[in-house]
Design an enzyme around this catalytic site. Structure first.
Site, PDB file in Angstrom:
ATOM      1  N   CYS A   1     -29.499  44.408 146.395  1.00 43.01           N
ATOM      2  CA  CYS A   1     -29.986  43.686 147.569  1.00 43.01           C
ATOM      3  C   CYS A   1     -31.499  43.803 147.703  1.00 43.01           C
TER       4      CYS A   1
ATOM      5  N   CYS B   1     -30.741  39.884 147.816  1.00 38.89           N
ATOM      6  CA  CYS B   1     -31.020  39.276 149.122  1.00 38.89           C
ATOM      7  C   CYS B   1     -32.505  39.241 149.473  1.00 38.89           C
TER       8      CYS B   1
ATOM      9  N   LYS C   1     -34.832  37.160 147.127  1.00 38.60           N
ATOM     10  CA  LYS C   1     -34.339  35.776 147.209  1.00 38.60           C
ATOM     11  C   LYS C   1     -34.742  35.124 148.532  1.00 38.60           C
TER      12      LYS C   1
ATOM     13  N   TYR D   1     -23.280  30.820 144.401  1.00 33.83           N
ATOM     14  CA  TYR D   1     -24.410  31.313 145.188  1.00 33.83           C
ATOM     15  C   TYR D   1     -25.722  31.459 144.416  1.00 33.83           C
TER      16      TYR D   1
ATOM     17  N   GLU E   1     -28.833  28.991 144.923  1.00 33.11           N
ATOM     18  CA  GLU E   1     -29.994  29.517 145.648  1.00 33.11           C
ATOM     19  C   GLU E   1     -31.236  29.585 144.748  1.00 33.11           C
TER      20      GLU E   1
ATOM     21  N   HIS F   1     -31.198  24.452 174.662  1.00 34.23           N
ATOM     22  CA  HIS F   1     -31.832  23.216 174.224  1.00 34.23           C
ATOM     23  C   HIS F   1     -33.326  23.398 174.059  1.00 34.23           C
TER      24      HIS F   1
ATOM     25  N   GLU G   1     -26.893  24.395 169.410  1.00 35.48           N
ATOM     26  CA  GLU G   1     -26.222  23.796 170.573  1.00 35.48           C
ATOM     27  C   GLU G   1     -25.247  22.689 170.163  1.00 35.48           C
TER      28      GLU G   1
HETATM   29  P1  FAD Z   1     -25.681  47.614 144.328  1.00 31.33           P
HETATM   30  O1  FAD Z   1     -26.688  47.175 145.314  1.00 31.33           O
HETATM   31  O2  FAD Z   1     -25.512  46.781 143.118  1.00 31.33           O
HETATM   32  O3  FAD Z   1     -26.106  49.108 143.914  1.00 31.33           O
HETATM   33  C1  FAD Z   1     -25.480  49.832 142.904  1.00 31.33           C
HETATM   34  C2  FAD Z   1     -26.453  50.835 142.320  1.00 31.33           C
HETATM   35  O4  FAD Z   1     -25.736  51.789 141.530  1.00 31.33           O
HETATM   36  C3  FAD Z   1     -27.479  50.189 141.406  1.00 31.33           C
HETATM   37  O5  FAD Z   1     -28.761  50.708 141.638  1.00 31.33           O
HETATM   38  C4  FAD Z   1     -26.976  50.585 140.007  1.00 31.33           C
HETATM   39  O6  FAD Z   1     -28.008  50.586 139.052  1.00 31.33           O
HETATM   40  C5  FAD Z   1     -26.421  51.972 140.292  1.00 31.33           C
HETATM   41  N1  FAD Z   1     -25.461  52.461 139.300  1.00 31.33           N
HETATM   42  C6  FAD Z   1     -24.504  51.762 138.639  1.00 31.33           C
HETATM   43  N2  FAD Z   1     -23.785  52.585 137.875  1.00 31.33           N
HETATM   44  C7  FAD Z   1     -24.300  53.830 138.037  1.00 31.33           C
HETATM   45  C8  FAD Z   1     -23.974  55.109 137.507  1.00 31.33           C
HETATM   46  N3  FAD Z   1     -22.958  55.285 136.663  1.00 31.33           N
HETATM   47  N4  FAD Z   1     -24.727  56.177 137.895  1.00 31.33           N
HETATM   48  C9  FAD Z   1     -25.755  56.039 138.766  1.00 31.33           C
HETATM   49  N5  FAD Z   1     -26.081  54.842 139.303  1.00 31.33           N
HETATM   50  C10 FAD Z   1     -25.370  53.762 138.950  1.00 31.33           C
HETATM   51  N6  FAD Z   1     -25.647  39.539 149.897  1.00 31.33           N
HETATM   52  C11 FAD Z   1     -25.865  39.140 151.168  1.00 31.33           C
HETATM   53  O7  FAD Z   1     -25.203  39.637 152.085  1.00 31.33           O
HETATM   54  N7  FAD Z   1     -26.811  38.198 151.475  1.00 31.33           N
HETATM   55  C12 FAD Z   1     -27.569  37.621 150.514  1.00 31.33           C
HETATM   56  O8  FAD Z   1     -28.402  36.778 150.805  1.00 31.33           O
HETATM   57  C13 FAD Z   1     -27.377  38.021 149.166  1.00 31.33           C
HETATM   58  N8  FAD Z   1     -28.129  37.510 148.184  1.00 31.33           N
HETATM   59  C14 FAD Z   1     -27.950  37.910 146.899  1.00 31.33           C
HETATM   60  C15 FAD Z   1     -28.733  37.348 145.903  1.00 31.33           C
HETATM   61  C16 FAD Z   1     -28.558  37.730 144.596  1.00 31.33           C
HETATM   62  C17 FAD Z   1     -29.428  37.125 143.529  1.00 31.33           C
HETATM   63  C18 FAD Z   1     -27.569  38.693 144.263  1.00 31.33           C
HETATM   64  C19 FAD Z   1     -27.366  39.117 142.835  1.00 31.33           C
HETATM   65  C20 FAD Z   1     -26.778  39.259 145.242  1.00 31.33           C
HETATM   66  C21 FAD Z   1     -26.953  38.871 146.577  1.00 31.33           C
HETATM   67  N9  FAD Z   1     -26.187  39.407 147.608  1.00 31.33           N
HETATM   68  C22 FAD Z   1     -26.376  38.995 148.899  1.00 31.33           C
HETATM   69  C23 FAD Z   1     -25.150  40.417 147.358  1.00 31.33           C
HETATM   70  C24 FAD Z   1     -25.682  41.845 147.681  1.00 31.33           C
HETATM   71  O9  FAD Z   1     -26.894  42.060 147.003  1.00 31.33           O
HETATM   72  C25 FAD Z   1     -24.642  42.877 147.247  1.00 31.33           C
HETATM   73  O10 FAD Z   1     -23.430  42.610 147.918  1.00 31.33           O
HETATM   74  C26 FAD Z   1     -25.061  44.312 147.564  1.00 31.33           C
HETATM   75  O11 FAD Z   1     -26.321  44.596 147.041  1.00 31.33           O
HETATM   76  C27 FAD Z   1     -24.023  45.272 146.988  1.00 31.33           C
HETATM   77  O12 FAD Z   1     -24.418  46.601 147.223  1.00 31.33           O
HETATM   78  P2  FAD Z   1     -23.709  47.839 146.466  1.00 31.33           P
HETATM   79  O13 FAD Z   1     -24.221  49.038 147.160  1.00 31.33           O
HETATM   80  O14 FAD Z   1     -22.255  47.613 146.387  1.00 31.33           O
HETATM   81  O15 FAD Z   1     -24.235  47.772 144.967  1.00 31.33           O
HETATM   82  P1  NDP Z   2     -19.713  33.773 141.074  1.00 32.75           P
HETATM   83  O1  NDP Z   2     -18.727  34.568 140.323  1.00 32.75           O
HETATM   84  O2  NDP Z   2     -19.474  33.545 142.506  1.00 32.75           O
HETATM   85  O3  NDP Z   2     -19.889  32.343 140.335  1.00 32.75           O
HETATM   86  C1  NDP Z   2     -20.056  32.198 138.965  1.00 32.75           C
HETATM   87  C2  NDP Z   2     -20.474  30.769 138.626  1.00 32.75           C
HETATM   88  O4  NDP Z   2     -20.733  30.666 137.233  1.00 32.75           O
HETATM   89  C3  NDP Z   2     -19.401  29.739 138.933  1.00 32.75           C
HETATM   90  O5  NDP Z   2     -20.019  28.556 139.317  1.00 32.75           O
HETATM   91  C4  NDP Z   2     -18.705  29.568 137.560  1.00 32.75           C
HETATM   92  O6  NDP Z   2     -18.111  28.302 137.384  1.00 32.75           O
HETATM   93  C5  NDP Z   2     -19.878  29.691 136.624  1.00 32.75           C
HETATM   94  N1  NDP Z   2     -19.523  30.158 135.288  1.00 32.75           N
HETATM   95  C6  NDP Z   2     -18.800  31.261 134.980  1.00 32.75           C
HETATM   96  N2  NDP Z   2     -18.729  31.387 133.626  1.00 32.75           N
HETATM   97  C7  NDP Z   2     -19.432  30.361 133.103  1.00 32.75           C
HETATM   98  C8  NDP Z   2     -19.731  29.953 131.780  1.00 32.75           C
HETATM   99  N3  NDP Z   2     -19.291  30.647 130.723  1.00 32.75           N
HETATM  100  N4  NDP Z   2     -20.476  28.854 131.586  1.00 32.75           N
HETATM  101  C9  NDP Z   2     -20.916  28.142 132.642  1.00 32.75           C
HETATM  102  N5  NDP Z   2     -20.665  28.461 133.931  1.00 32.75           N
HETATM  103  C10 NDP Z   2     -19.935  29.571 134.153  1.00 32.75           C
HETATM  104  O7  NDP Z   2     -21.096  34.506 140.819  1.00 32.75           O
HETATM  105  P2  NDP Z   2     -22.539  34.595 141.487  1.00 32.75           P
HETATM  106  O8  NDP Z   2     -23.304  35.371 140.482  1.00 32.75           O
HETATM  107  O9  NDP Z   2     -23.093  33.292 141.904  1.00 32.75           O
HETATM  108  O10 NDP Z   2     -22.345  35.484 142.792  1.00 32.75           O
HETATM  109  C11 NDP Z   2     -21.807  36.795 142.727  1.00 32.75           C
HETATM  110  C12 NDP Z   2     -21.622  37.327 144.111  1.00 32.75           C
HETATM  111  O11 NDP Z   2     -22.890  37.684 144.680  1.00 32.75           O
HETATM  112  C13 NDP Z   2     -21.020  36.300 145.058  1.00 32.75           C
HETATM  113  O12 NDP Z   2     -19.617  36.402 145.073  1.00 32.75           O
HETATM  114  C14 NDP Z   2     -21.632  36.680 146.399  1.00 32.75           C
HETATM  115  O13 NDP Z   2     -20.744  37.448 147.146  1.00 32.75           O
HETATM  116  C15 NDP Z   2     -22.883  37.464 146.092  1.00 32.75           C
HETATM  117  N6  NDP Z   2     -24.043  36.659 146.522  1.00 32.75           N
HETATM  118  C16 NDP Z   2     -24.227  36.387 147.860  1.00 32.75           C
HETATM  119  C17 NDP Z   2     -25.255  35.567 148.296  1.00 32.75           C
HETATM  120  C18 NDP Z   2     -25.402  35.243 149.745  1.00 32.75           C
HETATM  121  O14 NDP Z   2     -24.778  35.871 150.570  1.00 32.75           O
HETATM  122  N7  NDP Z   2     -26.211  34.276 150.119  1.00 32.75           N
HETATM  123  C19 NDP Z   2     -26.211  35.000 147.336  1.00 32.75           C
HETATM  124  C20 NDP Z   2     -25.948  35.341 145.966  1.00 32.75           C
HETATM  125  C21 NDP Z   2     -24.890  36.139 145.597  1.00 32.75           C
HETATM  126  P3  NDP Z   2     -16.566  27.978 137.769  1.00 32.75           P
HETATM  127  O15 NDP Z   2     -16.573  27.605 139.224  1.00 32.75           O
HETATM  128  O16 NDP Z   2     -16.231  26.838 136.871  1.00 32.75           O
HETATM  129  O17 NDP Z   2     -15.766  29.198 137.469  1.00 32.75           O
END
Ligand code: FAD
Ligand code: NDP
Length: 605
Positions: free
Chosen positions: A166, A171, A174, A308, A312, A580, A585
């Site tokens: 995050c 998050c 992004k 997502y 995004e 408003h 609204e």
């Molecule tokens: P993480 O944040 O992934 O943390 C896990 C940590 O554990 C990492 O630092 C990893 O390196 C470490 N780790 C892994 N294995 C080991 C190990 N064996 N030993 C020690 N450390 C280890 N969510 C939202 O709510 N709103 C958003 O707008 C949003 N935007 C997103 C945009 C993107 C591009 C992505 C990829 C995700 C987004 N998410 C969003 C999802 C959100 O980021 C995740 O749900 C959240 O960060 C999950 O937190 P976590 O603590 O489960 O894991």
């Molecule tokens: P998702 O698993 O949600 O989506 C994967 C996408 O990649 C789908 O469109 C899928 O298509 C496509 N895909 C999978 N395999 C292939 C392939 N081999 N070739 C081409 N296309 C492929 O993953 P995201 O990484 O987008 O998101 C992961 C999680 O992160 C989400 O579930 C969300 O909870 C969190 N997140 C939250 C955000 C927010 O809150 N705003 C923003 C970003 C992430 P198909 O539909 O055909 O399977």
């Protein structure tokens, strides 16, 4: 029976039979303070309001005899006298309260010294939002906690600090880049509001934006470390793997190893972006792990994927003025309301984002001809097998994420994962198949992968483990926003899921297009914003799905999510007085149903 006991016996009975007992006067502010402290710590307690009892005065005398304290509140924990308000607050600040609360449990483990000889009460694996929340809450409750976090470099060598996905590659960067695009649009609109900003198009500088965002992330990384230190959580920048029961090995970046034991473990290792299994993907492609800190603007970009992250990221890059193409395998935003998903796609198309669908890439090569370093992508249309080719400066894969469970050696402690996808299987109390190992956040099988979900689950779990709370995480009715160029906010069911769950005839949909006032003067995107309520006819039109495409859709959805959690009906939305002029609204006056087929285009004001 109580009547036959004298006051002293009665008081002693309260003390002996209740884990936490507060003798109180319901009107006394200090008593309220102490009760609030235990509520905040999610510790169950019994209150004896002496001023409300017939024999209250006699009980207070007996209490004084027993505890040598006349004043109220008078707190006992596990049969031990703690004292009044000051003593209780001091015990909490000095982390003695949790130890007193655990004293009862320790009686159970007496005679089993091996159960008491762990290095830590809790070891948390993963320093993302889930792991951080759990470790800090546990430490607040007096537990001795270690947090292990280690980031393996991405294929491109990108790495980052404490805070997980995050903060570093999700998050936060992004949303900040999304904000950069909003500012760009606002600058365009500004001319029509009278701002003289010259005639030439405004230009964006990638390096300035990236540095500003990365500086903010560095501040957050440091703040997380400071916070852990102040809460006395031991932080180790080390990779963890299980060695055997109650034991992990952690290895730092220099290869130095250490073994730690703990009574409980919380797994919060999150996930990392996946690459498709095609030639050149890992060698030449980037993922969201690399995007936000790229040393240069990505230039002409192909984003592969349609969920997502893909939507995004494509929106952000196009909003910065780059040439962007999205390659979609099947549908947009799987799992979301498909009417809304297609509307997002239409809006992006109108804003010069190209979509190739249904299509998957088959190889990525680096061409030396033409511009040095261009990536040549070959792909296949999924409907007729046609080959399509294209050249890009950057190819970003956003094809889903995979859980970081492989290196943890979970088999050594019997933690089971879903064999289809590798995510951890856990009970509704986040307990894995190993009784002393729990899991929270993105790593959990079948749970929403969202930052607030990880945080809340982590906090509540720590409160159950160390604060005697019983509160479980509610994974339902979680609101979410997709920060596409036109933001999408939603909570509850998609229209298609509502129909699948309750039947077509049981669902009534109220909807309309609308124009935000601030978009009218610059004539931006007329008739594009849209609001929809999915209602359940058999339950007085209870709203089971809310969907909005609008500026600030996330902000709008957050408030309404509360209403929906409390069971709001369409009538409740109608009775709500709007604010408003706002976009939100619109939900207080939806009159047209989809089934009526009545025109819902926005009309002026
Ligand atoms: P993480 O944040 O992934 O943390 C896990 C940590 O554990 C990492 O630092 C990893 O390196 C470490 N780790 C892994 N294995 C080991 C190990 N064996 N030993 C020690 N450390 C280890 N969510 C939202 O709510 N709103 C958003 O707008 C949003 N935007 C997103 C945009 C993107 C591009 C992505 C990829 C995700 C987004 N998410 C969003 C999802 C959100 O980021 C995740 O749900 C959240 O960060 C999950 O937190 P976590 O603590 O489960 O894991
Ligand atoms: P998702 O698993 O949600 O989506 C994967 C996408 O990649 C789908 O469109 C899928 O298509 C496509 N895909 C999978 N395999 C292939 C392939 N081999 N070739 C081409 N296309 C492929 O993953 P995201 O990484 O987008 O998101 C992961 C999680 O992160 C989400 O579930 C969300 O909870 C969190 N997140 C939250 C955000 C927010 O809150 N705003 C923003 C970003 C992430 P198909 O539909 O055909 O399977």
């Amino acid at each position: 029976p109580r009547q036959q006991k004298n006051s002293r016996e009665l008081v002693q009975e309260y003390i002996n039979h209740h884990r936490v007992v507060i003798f109180s006067n319901s009107t006394c502010p200090d008593c309220v303070k102490v009760k609030n402290l235990f509520i905040q710590l999610a510790v169950e307690f019994t209150v004896i309001e002496l001023n409300q009892m017939e024999n209250g005065a006699a009980l207070q005398n007996a209490l004084e005899e027993i505890s040598n304290q006349r004043t109220l509140p008078n707190v006992f924990i596990n049969k031990t006298h703690l004292g009044g308000c000051d003593a209780t607050e001091r015990a909490h600040q000095e982390n003695r309260l949790a130890a007193m609360l655990r004293a009862g449990e320790e009686e159970v483990t007496a005679g089993h010294p091996e159960l008491e000889s762990y290095d830590y009460d809790l070891v948390v694996i993963g320093g993302g939002v889930g792991g951080l929340a759990a470790s800090k809450e546990a430490a607040n409750l007096g537990a001795k906690v270690a947090l292990l976090d280690f980031v393996k470099p991405s294929e491109r060598g990108t790495t980052w600090g404490l805070g997980g996905t995050c903060v570093n590659v999700g998050c936060i960067p992004k949303k900040l880049m999304h904000q950069a695009t909003i500012l760009g649009h606002s600058l365009e609109d500004a001319r029509q509001f009278g701002w003289n900003i010259g005639d030439s198009p405004v230009r964006h500088d990638w390096d300035t934006m990236r540095d500003g965002i990365q500086d903010h992330i560095a501040v957050m990384n440091r703040a997380q470390k400071d916070d852990l230190r102040s809460k006395k959580v031991t932080y180790k920048n080390s990779y963890a793997e299980f060695m055997g029961p109650h034991k992990v090995k952690c290895t730092d970046k220099y290869g130095r190893m250490q073994e730690l034991t703990a009574r409980y473990f919380i797994l919060a290792p999150g996930g990392r972006p996946r690459y498709p299994d095609i030639p050149g993907a890992r060698e030449f492609g980037i993922t969201s792990d690399d995007l936000f800190s790229l040393p240069h603007s990505p230039g002409k970009t192909l984003v592969v994927g349609a969920s997502y992250v893909a939507i995004e990221s494509a929106g952000v890059l196009a909003g910065l003025g780059l040439d962007v193409t999205v390659m979609v395998r099947s549908i947009l935003l799987r799992g979301f309301d498909q009417q809304m998903a297609e509307m997002i796609g239409d809006h992006m198309t109108k804003h010069n984002i190209k979509f190739i669908r249904p299509c998957v890439p088959t190889k990525v090569e680096k061409t030396d001809s033409g511009d040095s370093g261009l990536l040549h992508v070959t792909a296949t249309m999924q409907d007729d097998g046609t080959e399509v080719v294209g050249e890009y400066n950057t190819v970003m894969f956003a094809v889903g994420r995979e859980p970081c469970t492989k290196g943890l050696r979970l088999d050594t402690v019997g933690v089971k994962v879903n064999t289809q996808n590798g995510y951890i299987i856990a009970s509704d109390e986040e307990q894995t198949t190993c009784p002393y190992v729990y899991a929270v956040g993105d790593i959990l099988d079948g749970k929403p992968q969202l930052k607030p979900v990880a945080i809340q689950a982590g906090q509540l779990l720590a409160m159950r483990l160390f604060g005697n709370s019983k509160l479980k995480m509610d994974y339902t009715s979680v609101g979410v926003a997709v920060f596409a160029p036109l933001e999408y906010g939603t909570v509850g069911l998609s229209e298609e899921d509502a129909i699948k769950t309750y039947g077509d005839s049981n669902i009534e949909v109220y909807h309309t297009y609308f124009d935000p006032l601030e978009w009218t003067v610059p004539h931006r995107d007329e008739n594009t914003c849209y609001a929809k309520l999915v209602c359940l006819a058999s339950q007085k039109l209870r709203v089971v799905g809310l969907h909005v495409l609008s500026p600030n859709a996330g902000e709008i959805t957050q408030g309404f999510a509360l209403g929906m959690k409390l069971g709001a009906t369409k009538a409740d939305f109608d009775n709500l007085v709007g604010i408003h002029p706002t976009c939100a609204e619109i939900f207080t006056g939806l009159t047209k149903t989809k089934s009526s087929g009545v025109e819902v285009a926005a009309s002026a004001c």
